[in-house]
Design a protein around this motif. Structure first.
Motif, PDB file in Angstrom:
ATOM      1  N   PHE A  52      11.716  12.323 -13.351  1.00 35.33           N
ATOM      2  CA  PHE A  52      11.137  13.189 -12.325  1.00 35.33           C
ATOM      3  C   PHE A  52      12.239  13.979 -11.616  1.00 35.33           C
ATOM      4  N   ASP A  53      13.296  13.295 -11.228  1.00 35.53           N
ATOM      5  CA  ASP A  53      14.394  13.962 -10.522  1.00 35.53           C
ATOM      6  C   ASP A  53      15.043  15.028 -11.397  1.00 35.53           C
ATOM      7  N   ARG A  54      15.189  14.737 -12.688  1.00 34.07           N
ATOM      8  CA  ARG A  54      15.769  15.735 -13.595  1.00 34.07           C
ATOM      9  C   ARG A  54      14.872  16.959 -13.705  1.00 34.07           C
ATOM     10  N   GLN A  55      13.571  16.739 -13.777  1.00 37.57           N
ATOM     11  CA  GLN A  55      12.636  17.858 -13.881  1.00 37.57           C
ATOM     12  C   GLN A  55      12.653  18.709 -12.613  1.00 37.57           C
ATOM     13  N   MET A  56      12.775  18.050 -11.474  1.00 36.31           N
ATOM     14  CA  MET A  56      12.757  18.770 -10.194  1.00 36.31           C
ATOM     15  C   MET A  56      14.059  19.535  -9.941  1.00 36.31           C
ATOM     16  N   ALA A  57      15.130  19.139 -10.602  1.00 35.60           N
ATOM     17  CA  ALA A  57      16.426  19.781 -10.368  1.00 35.60           C
ATOM     18  C   ALA A  57      16.368  21.284 -10.628  1.00 35.60           C
ATOM     19  N   ASP A  58      15.557  21.699 -11.601  1.00 38.48           N
ATOM     20  CA  ASP A  58      15.445  23.126 -11.926  1.00 38.48           C
ATOM     21  C   ASP A  58      14.576  23.889 -10.925  1.00 38.48           C
ATOM     22  N   LEU A  59      13.876  23.133 -10.062  1.00 38.49           N
ATOM     23  CA  LEU A  59      12.951  23.789  -9.123  1.00 38.49           C
ATOM     24  C   LEU A  59      13.439  23.730  -7.679  1.00 38.49           C
ATOM     25  N   LEU A  60      14.652  23.259  -7.479  1.00 43.41           N
ATOM     26  CA  LEU A  60      15.132  23.032  -6.115  1.00 43.41           C
ATOM     27  C   LEU A  60      15.102  24.298  -5.258  1.00 43.41           C
ATOM     28  N   ASP A  61      15.475  25.430  -5.847  1.00 42.40           N
ATOM     29  CA  ASP A  61      15.471  26.685  -5.083  1.00 42.40           C
ATOM     30  C   ASP A  61      14.053  27.074  -4.687  1.00 42.40           C
ATOM     31  N   ASP A  62      13.109  26.951  -5.625  1.00 36.89           N
ATOM     32  CA  ASP A  62      11.709  27.270  -5.327  1.00 36.89           C
ATOM     33  C   ASP A  62      11.147  26.331  -4.263  1.00 36.89           C
ATOM     34  N   ILE A  63      11.506  25.068  -4.371  1.00 34.78           N
ATOM     35  CA  ILE A  63      11.014  24.087  -3.394  1.00 34.78           C
ATOM     36  C   ILE A  63      11.577  24.395  -2.010  1.00 34.78           C
ATOM     37  N   ALA A  64      12.859  24.748  -1.972  1.00 38.60           N
ATOM     38  CA  ALA A  64      13.504  25.043  -0.691  1.00 38.60           C
ATOM     39  C   ALA A  64      12.883  26.258  -0.004  1.00 38.60           C
ATOM     40  N   SER A  65      12.429  27.221  -0.805  1.00 34.05           N
ATOM     41  CA  SER A  65      11.836  28.438  -0.225  1.00 34.05           C
ATOM     42  C   SER A  65      10.335  28.311  -0.004  1.00 34.05           C
ATOM     43  N   SER A  66       9.752  27.189  -0.404  1.00 34.25           N
ATOM     44  CA  SER A  66       8.308  26.994  -0.259  1.00 34.25           C
ATOM     45  C   SER A  66       7.958  26.603   1.173  1.00 34.25           C
ATOM     46  N   THR A  67       6.738  26.878   1.558  1.00 33.79           N
ATOM     47  CA  THR A  67       6.254  26.466   2.888  1.00 33.79           C
ATOM     48  C   THR A  67       5.840  24.995   2.882  1.00 33.79           C
ATOM     49  N   LYS A  68       5.831  24.385   1.722  1.00 28.46           N
ATOM     50  CA  LYS A  68       5.444  22.979   1.595  1.00 28.46           C
ATOM     51  C   LYS A  68       6.659  22.119   1.256  1.00 28.46           C
ATOM     52  N   SER A  69       6.616  20.880   1.687  1.00 28.40           N
ATOM     53  CA  SER A  69       7.659  19.923   1.325  1.00 28.40           C
ATOM     54  C   SER A  69       7.428  19.459  -0.109  1.00 28.40           C
ATOM     55  N   LEU A  70       8.415  18.796  -0.666  1.00 28.46           N
ATOM     56  CA  LEU A  70       8.270  18.271  -2.022  1.00 28.46           C
ATOM     57  C   LEU A  70       7.094  17.295  -2.071  1.00 28.46           C
ATOM     58  N   HIS A  71       6.947  16.467  -1.053  1.00 29.47           N
ATOM     59  CA  HIS A  71       5.849  15.498  -1.028  1.00 29.47           C
ATOM     60  C   HIS A  71       4.495  16.203  -1.016  1.00 29.47           C
ATOM     61  N   GLU A  72       4.390  17.273  -0.261  1.00 33.71           N
ATOM     62  CA  GLU A  72       3.128  18.022  -0.224  1.00 33.71           C
ATOM     63  C   GLU A  72       2.851  18.696  -1.560  1.00 33.71           C
ATOM     64  N   ILE A  73       3.898  19.206  -2.183  1.00 38.50           N
ATOM     65  CA  ILE A  73       3.739  19.851  -3.492  1.00 38.50           C
ATOM     66  C   ILE A  73       3.249  18.839  -4.526  1.00 38.50           C
ATOM     67  N   VAL A  74       3.875  17.667  -4.539  1.00 40.08           N
ATOM     68  CA  VAL A  74       3.487  16.638  -5.511  1.00 40.08           C
ATOM     69  C   VAL A  74       2.072  16.143  -5.221  1.00 40.08           C
ATOM     70  N   THR A  75       1.727  16.009  -3.946  1.00 43.64           N
ATOM     71  CA  THR A  75       0.372  15.571  -3.581  1.00 43.64           C
ATOM     72  C   THR A  75      -0.665  16.587  -4.048  1.00 43.64           C
ATOM     73  N   LEU A  76      -0.413  17.870  -3.769  1.00 45.79           N
ATOM     74  CA  LEU A  76      -1.327  18.920  -4.201  1.00 45.79           C
ATOM     75  C   LEU A  76      -1.409  18.968  -5.726  1.00 45.79           C
ATOM     76  N   ALA A  77      -0.284  18.841  -6.383  1.00 45.95           N
ATOM     77  CA  ALA A  77      -0.260  18.859  -7.859  1.00 45.95           C
ATOM     78  C   ALA A  77      -1.088  17.712  -8.438  1.00 45.95           C
ATOM     79  N   SER A  78      -1.065  16.561  -7.788  1.00 46.64           N
ATOM     80  CA  SER A  78      -1.853  15.429  -8.282  1.00 46.64           C
ATOM     81  C   SER A  78      -3.353  15.708  -8.181  1.00 46.64           C
ATOM     82  N   LEU A  79      -3.760  16.448  -7.156  1.00 46.92           N
ATOM     83  CA  LEU A  79      -5.168  16.848  -7.030  1.00 46.92           C
ATOM     84  C   LEU A  79      -5.537  17.819  -8.142  1.00 46.92           C
ATOM     85  N   LEU A  80      -4.660  18.773  -8.395  1.00 45.86           N
ATOM     86  CA  LEU A  80      -4.926  19.763  -9.434  1.00 45.86           C
ATOM     87  C   LEU A  80      -4.999  19.105 -10.813  1.00 45.86           C
ATOM     88  N   GLU A  81      -4.171  18.092 -11.006  1.00 52.26           N
ATOM     89  CA  GLU A  81      -4.166  17.382 -12.284  1.00 52.26           C
ATOM     90  C   GLU A  81      -5.528  16.779 -12.589  1.00 52.26           C
TER      91      GLU A  81
END
Length: 336
Positions: A192-221
């Protein structure tokens, strides 16, 4: 004239030599016999018992002493002599250590080879391919592992993974049959950490925290299968969040009650739980599954639409609407 006749006599020195020669001969014979007996005993102790459990796994429990291990191996007809095995282990390992784990032997092995395997951790096992599907919950991952490896400690896995939901990346893994729950969690979380490493810039510029992103993604899944639909539903969720409207996502009930949309009752919709998005506004407190990359990207990049509602028919098709009136029409048309 008398002739002196010299008698043949054996001197004391000669007599001693004869006795010494005889004793030496016997000593050599005894040594040879002892050597032969010792080598025979060594060979016997070194060979595997005739009823060695071939083609089976041998489990060495954590925390067992060398004496306990040797005694157990002898009782299970894996070795002939516990003392001989202890001697070999001490000879091969400075700390007299045997590595705990599960070992596999296709055929019987000599005690020396067995000692080498156990002191060096040569398990004799091949990695097994394990597919963890996108959207699997930690409980479902435990079931997959237990199905692949009957001795896998699923209970221990769930204890360790109770706060890891969402962060065990779904992927294809290769695990040894003796893999511990700790190792599975570490490997999946590291992935998981390796996969997220490529998204760090996008996550940093997002209005959501990583936890919120993962939570929302789990709903979409759980709410959609196709990438485009995930992005649209992600946009609908964002539209509702923007106006402080309850998300009313049925997928959370499968997580807390084990029920799908078509099994829910009115009472279920009022069920007290922080994951009930009918009675609580905003995202649930944490992920309800372990999302894949497509859902994570959809959570980060929702498609902007004017939709606020959607529903699934019994065939899994999704229908969207801009307002409650349109939603009611879709319910009447597709859920009758």
């Amino acid at each position: 004239m008398h002739r002196c006749i010299k008698k043949n006599t054996i001197s004391e020195r000669d007599t001693g030599c004869a006795h010494f020669s005889c004793a030496s001969s016997w000593a050599i014979r005894i040594v040879v016999i002892l050597l032969l007996a010792g080598s025979t005993a060594w060979a016997y102790a070194a060979t595997p018992p005739s009823n060695f459990p071939e083609g089976r796994r041998i489990i060495i429990e954590e925390g067992s002493s060398l004496r306990e291990i040797a005694s157990d191996l002898k009782e299970r007809d894996i070795i002939r002599s516990s003392l001989f095995f202890e001697f070999l282990v001490r000879l091969l390992s400075e700390d007299t250590g045997v590595r705990a784990g599960t070992y596999f032997f296709e055929n019987g092995v000599f005690s020396l080879d067995l000692a080498k395997h156990l002191t060096r951790g040569i398990f004799g096992l091949d990695p097994t391919r394990v597919l963890i599907p996108e959207g699997a919950t930690t409980r479902e991952i435990a079931l997959v592992m237990q199905h692949k490896f009957p001795d896998f400690d699923a209970t221990r896995f769930l204890e360790l993974a109770k706060d890891k939901e969402g962060y065990l990346f779904p992927d294809t893994y290769f695990f040894l049959p003796n893999t511990k729950p700790e190792q599975v969690i570490q490997e999946m979380r590291s992935n998981f950490d390796r996969q997220m490493a490529d998204l760090l810039d996008d996550i940093a510029s997002s209005t959501k925290s990583l936890h919120e992103i993962v939570t929302l993604a789990s709903l979409l899944e759980k709410e959609a299968i196709v990438s485009r639909e995930r992005k649209i539903i992600s946009g609908i969720i964002q539209n509702r969040l923007d106006i402080d409207m309850p998300l009313q996502i049925d997928a959370t009930f499968r997580y807390i009650l084990g029920k799908g949309s078509f099994d829910l009752t009115r009472e279920d919709l009022r069920h007290e739980s922080p994951y009930n998005t009918y009675i609580n506004k905003g995202l649930p407190p944490g992920p309800i599954a372990n999302p894949g990359m497509d859902s994570i990207l959809a959570a980060m990049h929702p498609e902007k639409t004017s939709y606020f509602y959607y529903l699934h028919d019994r065939r899994g098709r999704i229908f969207y609407s801009k307002d409650f009136e349109g939603h009611k029409r879709n319910k009447f048309a597709y859920l009758r």
